[in-house]
Design a protein around this motif. Structure first.
Motif, PDB file in Angstrom:
ATOM      1  N   ILE A 136       1.049  -1.225  -0.097  1.00  0.00           N
ATOM      2  CA  ILE A 136       0.072   0.061   0.042  1.00  0.00           C
ATOM      3  C   ILE A 136       0.867   1.203   0.000  1.00  0.00           C
ATOM      4  O   ILE A 136       0.598   2.157  -0.667  1.00  0.00           O
ATOM      5  N   ALA A 137       1.956   1.291   0.784  1.00  0.00           N
ATOM      6  CA  ALA A 137       2.713   2.515   0.627  1.00  0.00           C
ATOM      7  C   ALA A 137       3.429   2.698  -0.417  1.00  0.00           C
ATOM      8  O   ALA A 137       3.561   3.860  -0.657  1.00  0.00           O
ATOM      9  N   LEU A 138       3.924   1.435  -1.172  1.00  0.00           N
ATOM     10  CA  LEU A 138       4.570   1.541  -2.377  1.00  0.00           C
ATOM     11  C   LEU A 138       3.612   2.294  -3.515  1.00  0.00           C
ATOM     12  O   LEU A 138       4.209   3.194  -4.028  1.00  0.00           O
ATOM     13  N   LEU A 139       2.602   1.686  -3.622  1.00  0.00           N
ATOM     14  CA  LEU A 139       1.657   2.219  -4.645  1.00  0.00           C
ATOM     15  C   LEU A 139       1.270   3.555  -4.331  1.00  0.00           C
ATOM     16  O   LEU A 139       0.995   4.467  -5.176  1.00  0.00           O
ATOM     17  N   SER A 140       0.893   3.827  -3.014  1.00  0.00           N
ATOM     18  CA  SER A 140       0.583   5.238  -2.916  1.00  0.00           C
ATOM     19  C   SER A 140       1.574   6.320  -3.202  1.00  0.00           C
ATOM     20  O   SER A 140       1.347   7.182  -3.745  1.00  0.00           O
ATOM     21  N   ALA A 141       2.912   6.128  -2.986  1.00  0.00           N
ATOM     22  CA  ALA A 141       3.855   6.805  -3.222  1.00  0.00           C
ATOM     23  C   ALA A 141       4.032   6.794  -4.689  1.00  0.00           C
ATOM     24  O   ALA A 141       4.472   8.011  -5.210  1.00  0.00           O
ATOM     25  N   LEU A 142       3.987   5.904  -5.353  1.00  0.00           N
ATOM     26  CA  LEU A 142       4.268   5.971  -6.928  1.00  0.00           C
ATOM     27  C   LEU A 142       3.283   6.868  -7.542  1.00  0.00           C
ATOM     28  O   LEU A 142       3.290   7.438  -8.657  1.00  0.00           O
ATOM     29  N   VAL A 143       2.189   6.678  -7.030  1.00  0.00           N
ATOM     30  CA  VAL A 143       0.867   7.705  -7.541  1.00  0.00           C
ATOM     31  C   VAL A 143       1.242   9.053  -7.243  1.00  0.00           C
ATOM     32  O   VAL A 143       1.150   9.920  -8.354  1.00  0.00           O
ATOM     33  N   GLU A 144       1.684   9.497  -6.177  1.00  0.00           N
ATOM     34  CA  GLU A 144       1.891  10.624  -5.963  1.00  0.00           C
ATOM     35  C   GLU A 144       3.464  11.326  -6.726  1.00  0.00           C
ATOM     36  O   GLU A 144       3.371  12.390  -7.348  1.00  0.00           O
ATOM     37  N   HIS A 145       4.103  10.395  -6.672  1.00  0.00           N
ATOM     38  CA  HIS A 145       5.569  10.442  -7.491  1.00  0.00           C
ATOM     39  C   HIS A 145       5.251  10.707  -9.002  1.00  0.00           C
ATOM     40  O   HIS A 145       5.751  11.622  -9.531  1.00  0.00           O
ATOM     41  N   HIS A 146       4.313   9.847  -9.673  1.00  0.00           N
ATOM     42  CA  HIS A 146       3.968   9.823 -10.996  1.00  0.00           C
ATOM     43  C   HIS A 146       3.260  11.298 -11.299  1.00  0.00           C
ATOM     44  O   HIS A 146       3.408  11.925 -12.287  1.00  0.00           O
ATOM     45  N   TYR A 147       2.264  11.645 -10.207  1.00  0.00           N
ATOM     46  CA  TYR A 147       1.602  12.846 -10.657  1.00  0.00           C
ATOM     47  C   TYR A 147       2.628  14.000 -10.905  1.00  0.00           C
ATOM     48  O   TYR A 147       2.489  14.966 -11.459  1.00  0.00           O
ATOM     49  N   GLY A 148       3.664  13.924  -9.636  1.00  0.00           N
ATOM     50  CA  GLY A 148       4.320  15.193  -9.648  1.00  0.00           C
ATOM     51  C   GLY A 148       5.303  15.291 -10.852  1.00  0.00           C
ATOM     52  O   GLY A 148       5.662  16.330 -11.270  1.00  0.00           O
ATOM     53  N   GLY A 149       5.426  14.105 -11.612  1.00  0.00           N
ATOM     54  CA  GLY A 149       6.195  14.389 -12.861  1.00  0.00           C
ATOM     55  C   GLY A 149       5.527  14.831 -14.076  1.00  0.00           C
ATOM     56  O   GLY A 149       6.236  15.032 -15.093  1.00  0.00           O
ATOM     57  N   LEU A 150       4.375  14.928 -13.959  1.00  0.00           N
ATOM     58  CA  LEU A 150       3.618  15.579 -14.926  1.00  0.00           C
ATOM     59  C   LEU A 150       3.863  17.122 -15.022  1.00  0.00           C
ATOM     60  O   LEU A 150       3.792  17.685 -16.409  1.00  0.00           O
ATOM     61  N   GLN A 151       4.029  17.690 -14.073  1.00  0.00           N
ATOM     62  CA  GLN A 151       4.467  19.129 -14.073  1.00  0.00           C
ATOM     63  C   GLN A 151       5.785  19.572 -15.216  1.00  0.00           C
ATOM     64  O   GLN A 151       5.429  20.182 -16.011  1.00  0.00           O
ATOM     65  N   PRO A 152       7.023  19.099 -14.619  1.00  0.00           N
ATOM     66  CA  PRO A 152       7.816  19.621 -15.712  1.00  0.00           C
ATOM     67  C   PRO A 152       7.713  18.887 -17.265  1.00  0.00           C
ATOM     68  O   PRO A 152       8.188  19.466 -18.151  1.00  0.00           O
ATOM     69  N   ALA A 153       6.963  17.839 -17.286  1.00  0.00           N
ATOM     70  CA  ALA A 153       6.754  17.471 -18.672  1.00  0.00           C
ATOM     71  C   ALA A 153       5.532  18.317 -19.319  1.00  0.00           C
ATOM     72  O   ALA A 153       5.915  18.566 -20.477  1.00  0.00           O
ATOM     73  N   ASP A 154       4.542  18.589 -18.718  1.00  0.00           N
ATOM     74  CA  ASP A 154       3.688  19.717 -19.219  1.00  0.00           C
ATOM     75  C   ASP A 154       4.394  20.954 -19.845  1.00  0.00           C
ATOM     76  O   ASP A 154       4.020  21.664 -20.512  1.00  0.00           O
ATOM     77  N   GLU A 155       5.375  21.297 -18.671  1.00  0.00           N
ATOM     78  CA  GLU A 155       5.870  22.756 -18.896  1.00  0.00           C
ATOM     79  C   GLU A 155       6.783  22.582 -20.115  1.00  0.00           C
ATOM     80  O   GLU A 155       6.900  23.503 -20.983  1.00  0.00           O
ATOM     81  N   GLU A 156       7.448  21.535 -20.424  1.00  0.00           N
ATOM     82  CA  GLU A 156       8.293  21.411 -21.416  1.00  0.00           C
ATOM     83  C   GLU A 156       7.447  21.411 -22.941  1.00  0.00           C
ATOM     84  O   GLU A 156       7.763  21.911 -23.971  1.00  0.00           O
ATOM     85  N   ILE A 157       6.144  20.516 -22.800  1.00  0.00           N
ATOM     86  CA  ILE A 157       5.330  20.687 -24.003  1.00  0.00           C
ATOM     87  C   ILE A 157       4.908  22.157 -24.216  1.00  0.00           C
ATOM     88  O   ILE A 157       4.949  22.421 -25.555  1.00  0.00           O
ATOM     89  N   ALA A 158       4.614  22.872 -23.221  1.00  0.00           N
ATOM     90  CA  ALA A 158       4.319  24.142 -23.719  1.00  0.00           C
ATOM     91  C   ALA A 158       5.216  25.242 -23.904  1.00  0.00           C
ATOM     92  O   ALA A 158       5.184  26.055 -24.720  1.00  0.00           O
ATOM     93  N   GLU A 159       6.265  25.105 -23.433  1.00  0.00           N
ATOM     94  CA  GLU A 159       7.555  26.170 -23.457  1.00  0.00           C
ATOM     95  C   GLU A 159       8.661  25.721 -24.148  1.00  0.00           C
ATOM     96  O   GLU A 159       9.594  26.499 -24.313  1.00  0.00           O
TER      97      GLU A 159
END
Length: 259
Positions: free
Chosen positions: A194-217
């Motif tokens: 449970i701890a691993l999968l919960s961490a991966l959800v938060e971790h993966h969502y966090g990775g969207l920000q730099p990816a989305d910024e690169e797509i836009a800028e």
């Protein structure tokens, strides 16, 4: 002899002493001048180095980027995404030996290998432009090469691929701190799952920000394509992780919505 004559004799130095004083003063003045010339040369040399560095940073690096068709934002995204995906590999490598759930173990391998693949692609982008690849990226690839489906020897805090593989600052883009990774590595069984999968959800969502910024800028077409592919993969992987998390009784297990 008059008092006036006496005063003159007492205050006037012997005529033979004057040349010695002048001789003593001459080397001192020469030494001071020599030191000043040396200091001037050192300062001039240091100023030249500083000016050369400023020229390199302010003119040559941007010019090189311009000629190669990429920007500072592109290279910053690649480095950040490598660090981020490297930690996903590290987290996935914790599963063997701590989890006994087949679905969790299979998902950990899937996430870890996908993250290692993104590290490899991003490292290739940097290398093609003669930009240094973060050490965490090389270490993550070495960790993945050892096999994410087998238990790797460690000291109880999880497998480590190198000296800097455990140096994440955390708190940024969903990255876990060293203390959080250690706490996760200390668990086993369903608590770990449970701890691993919960961490991966938060971790993966966090990775969207730099990816989305690169797509836009971003400027470089290849870097933007890598960012788009990563953003698409992250959204799919998060849903897969949330499904398994709900199935094993984690957050969102009642309504399937996740946390």
């Amino acid at each position: 002899m008059t008092p006036q004559d006496s005063t003159t004799e007492e205050t006037t130095p012997p005529s033979g002493d004057a040349p010695d004083q002048e001789a003593a003063a001459t080397p001192s003045a020469y030494g001071l001048g020599r030191r000043l010339r040396i200091m001037g040369a050192v300062l001039a040399g240091g100023l030249a180095v500083v000016l050369a560095l400023l020229l390199w940073l302010g003119v040559l690096v941007p010019a090189k980027q311009e000629a190669a068709g990429y920007s500072a934002a592109d290279s910053a995204y690649a480095a950040t995404a490598i660090e981020h995906n490297a930690q996903a590999v590290q987290l996935s490598a914790l599963a063997p030996g701590r989890s006994t759930d087949d679905a969790v173990l299979a998902l950990a391998v899937e996430v870890g290998e996908a993250s290692a693949g993104r590290v490899s692609e991003l490292a290739g982008w940097l290398e093609d432009r003669e930009i240094a690849v973060p050490a965490a990226g090389r270490e993550a690839l070495a960790l993945a090469a050892d096999g994410l489906d087998t238990e790797l020897p460690d000291n109880g805090s999880g497998p480590r691929a190198g000296a800097s593989a455990h140096s994440h600052e955390g708190g940024n883009h969903g990255m876990l701190t060293d203390e959080q990774v250690d706490a996760l590595a200390a668990l086993d069984g369903s608590e770990f799952d449970i701890a691993l999968l919960s961490a991966l959800v938060e971790h993966h969502y966090g990775g969207l920000q730099p990816a989305d910024e690169e797509i836009a800028e971003g400027k470089d077409a290849d870097a933007k394509a890598l960012a788009q592919a990563e953003a698409d993969a992250i959204r799919i992987e998060v849903e897969e992780v949330r499904e398994v998390l709900a199935a094993i009784g984690g957050p969102g297990s009642n309504d399937g919505s996740g946390s």
